[in-house]
Structure formats: C-alpha cells, structure tokens
Design a protein around this motif. Structure first.
Motif, PDB file in Angstrom:
ATOM      1  N   ARG A 147       6.241  -8.750   2.780  1.00 27.72           N
ATOM      2  CA  ARG A 147       5.962  -7.011   3.162  1.00 27.72           C
ATOM      3  C   ARG A 147       4.554  -7.174   3.902  1.00 27.72           C
ATOM      4  N   ILE A 148       3.647  -7.661   3.451  1.00 29.27           N
ATOM      5  CA  ILE A 148       2.248  -7.789   3.992  1.00 29.27           C
ATOM      6  C   ILE A 148       2.494  -8.542   5.350  1.00 29.27           C
ATOM      7  N   ARG A 149       3.287  -9.341   5.513  1.00 28.87           N
ATOM      8  CA  ARG A 149       3.343 -10.065   7.101  1.00 28.87           C
ATOM      9  C   ARG A 149       3.993  -8.996   7.763  1.00 28.87           C
ATOM     10  N   ASP A 150       5.042  -8.205   7.380  1.00 28.29           N
ATOM     11  CA  ASP A 150       5.649  -7.109   8.463  1.00 28.29           C
ATOM     12  C   ASP A 150       4.850  -6.263   8.506  1.00 28.29           C
ATOM     13  N   PHE A 151       3.943  -5.747   7.423  1.00 22.46           N
ATOM     14  CA  PHE A 151       2.937  -4.743   7.741  1.00 22.46           C
ATOM     15  C   PHE A 151       1.982  -5.188   8.836  1.00 22.46           C
ATOM     16  N   LEU A 152       1.294  -6.331   8.535  1.00 25.78           N
ATOM     17  CA  LEU A 152       0.320  -6.740   9.713  1.00 25.78           C
ATOM     18  C   LEU A 152       0.943  -7.023  11.020  1.00 25.78           C
ATOM     19  N   ARG A 153       2.360  -7.530  11.245  1.00 27.25           N
ATOM     20  CA  ARG A 153       2.694  -7.509  12.333  1.00 27.25           C
ATOM     21  C   ARG A 153       2.976  -6.182  13.218  1.00 27.25           C
ATOM     22  N   GLY A 154       3.163  -5.251  12.306  1.00 29.46           N
ATOM     23  CA  GLY A 154       3.364  -3.789  12.797  1.00 29.46           C
ATOM     24  C   GLY A 154       1.980  -3.234  13.352  1.00 29.46           C
ATOM     25  N   ILE A 155       1.138  -3.350  12.653  1.00 26.98           N
ATOM     26  CA  ILE A 155      -0.346  -2.746  13.242  1.00 26.98           C
ATOM     27  C   ILE A 155      -0.958  -3.908  14.096  1.00 26.98           C
ATOM     28  N   SER A 156      -0.651  -4.942  14.352  1.00 24.46           N
ATOM     29  CA  SER A 156      -1.282  -6.084  15.052  1.00 24.46           C
ATOM     30  C   SER A 156      -1.191  -5.672  16.903  1.00 24.46           C
ATOM     31  N   THR A 157      -0.170  -4.708  17.076  1.00 27.33           N
ATOM     32  CA  THR A 157      -0.175  -4.127  18.566  1.00 27.33           C
ATOM     33  C   THR A 157      -0.884  -3.043  18.867  1.00 27.33           C
ATOM     34  N   VAL A 158      -1.906  -2.459  17.975  1.00 26.07           N
ATOM     35  CA  VAL A 158      -2.635  -1.252  18.242  1.00 26.07           C
ATOM     36  C   VAL A 158      -3.852  -1.580  18.873  1.00 26.07           C
ATOM     37  N   TRP A 159      -4.428  -0.616  19.426  1.00 22.81           N
ATOM     38  CA  TRP A 159      -5.634  -0.709  20.308  1.00 22.81           C
ATOM     39  C   TRP A 159      -6.903  -0.674  19.376  1.00 22.81           C
ATOM     40  N   GLU A 160      -6.845   0.297  18.148  1.00 23.95           N
ATOM     41  CA  GLU A 160      -7.953   0.416  17.368  1.00 23.95           C
ATOM     42  C   GLU A 160      -7.657   0.591  15.648  1.00 23.95           C
ATOM     43  N   ILE A 161      -8.133   0.141  15.024  1.00 29.75           N
ATOM     44  CA  ILE A 161      -7.966   0.006  13.760  1.00 29.75           C
ATOM     45  C   ILE A 161      -9.383   0.425  12.656  1.00 29.75           C
ATOM     46  N   ILE A 162      -9.126   1.228  11.786  1.00 31.61           N
ATOM     47  CA  ILE A 162     -10.036   1.618  10.753  1.00 31.61           C
ATOM     48  C   ILE A 162      -9.393   0.987   9.521  1.00 31.61           C
ATOM     49  N   ILE A 163      -9.983   0.314   8.723  1.00 28.51           N
ATOM     50  CA  ILE A 163      -9.500  -0.525   7.663  1.00 28.51           C
ATOM     51  C   ILE A 163     -10.508  -0.292   6.505  1.00 28.51           C
ATOM     52  N   SER A 164      -9.676  -0.290   5.283  1.00 32.77           N
ATOM     53  CA  SER A 164     -10.660  -0.077   3.998  1.00 32.77           C
ATOM     54  C   SER A 164     -10.855  -1.502   3.433  1.00 32.77           C
ATOM     55  N   ALA A 165     -11.739  -1.519   2.573  1.00 28.66           N
ATOM     56  CA  ALA A 165     -12.059  -2.674   1.948  1.00 28.66           C
ATOM     57  C   ALA A 165     -10.848  -3.252   1.214  1.00 28.66           C
ATOM     58  N   ARG A 166     -10.399  -2.244   0.301  1.00 25.90           N
ATOM     59  CA  ARG A 166      -9.292  -3.119  -0.527  1.00 25.90           C
ATOM     60  C   ARG A 166      -8.063  -3.352   0.376  1.00 25.90           C
TER      61      ARG A 166
END
Length: 147
Positions: free
Chosen positions: A69-88
């Motif tokens: 699940r995490i791998r699929d999620f990371l692959r999905g967001i890995s193509t974007v230009w900008e990420i704001i990500i929380s500590a958790r």
C-alpha cells in the motif's frame, strides 16, 4: 479525529480511494488513514499536500500488505512537482525505507517537510531520490503525533 470505521465499527465506511486524473493540479489529503489509497495518474505539475497515516509505523515490524500500500502510494506521488508532507507521513516513509528503496521523485522541484527528530534521519535518503529538487523547506513539528 476519529475515523468513521472506528466510530461505527463498519469497515464498509472505509472506501477504496483511487485517483486517476491526469489533469489534476492540486491534491490535499489530511488526517486520513487509508485502507487503500492509490494514485494512478496525476498531472506532473501537480502540488500535493499529504498528511496520511498507514498501519506501518514500527521499523521492527514488517507487514507485506501494508508495504505494498505504501509503495503504491509513494509511486503515485513520485511524479509530482511539489509536495508538502507531514511529520507523521514521513515517519511511515522512514519505517518503509528500512525494508524497501524509495522511488525516484525525478520531477520534484519543491519539498516542504514537517519533521520530528526521528524523521530527520530520513532526509539524506529522501533527498537522494529527488535529483531535481530546487527548494527545500523544513519545519520542525512541535505538535503531538497521535498514531
């Protein structure tokens, strides 16, 4: 914030979330613990604001289904230009990185990351996956992390 499935005890209230929107320019997911969350297609110029939790918090416990699940999620967001990500969310990514390599974030130009002490250790690994990063904003998180 309590999840609907915790309040009502009904697993059917936790939908499978799949995003397939090549024109999507902005995505914000906050305080969500997905049972299934995947991004199939999103605009490469998208801005993503992520604050999600998974059942994969401990670096000593390995759950292959949750890793997928995490791998699929990371692959999905890995193509974007900008990420704001929380500590958790970074804490989950740190635990995941003990078992698997992170995907390349080749298009990522700007990263705004909240962190707590333990997630700061992930920084060199995460930055190594971001060859085109031009802007990095690191914000210490002083808020309690409830997981």
């Amino acid at each position: 914030m309590r999840e609907r499935r915790e309040i009502f005890g009904d697993q059917s209230l936790d939908p499978k979330v799949e995003i397939d929107s090549p024109s999507l320019e902005y995505l914000s997911v906050y305080d969500y613990k997905p049972k299934s969350f995947s991004i199939h297609s999103i605009s490469p110029s998208a801005k993503v604001n992520i604050d999600v939790m998974f059942d994969f918090e401990d670096e000593d416990e390995d759950d292959p289904l949750e890793r997928t699940r995490i791998r699929d999620f990371l692959r999905g967001i890995s193509t974007v230009w900008e990420i704001i990500i929380s500590a958790r969310t970074l804490k989950v990514i740190k635990a995941f990185s003990q078992f698997e390599s992170l995907p390349q974030f080749s298009n990522l130009s700007r990263l705004d990351a909240s962190f707590v002490g333990s997630t700061l250790e992930l920084l060199p690994t995460f930055l190594g996956c971001c060859p085109n990063l031009k802007s990095l904003l690191m914000v210490p998180s002083h808020l309690p992390m409830f997981m």
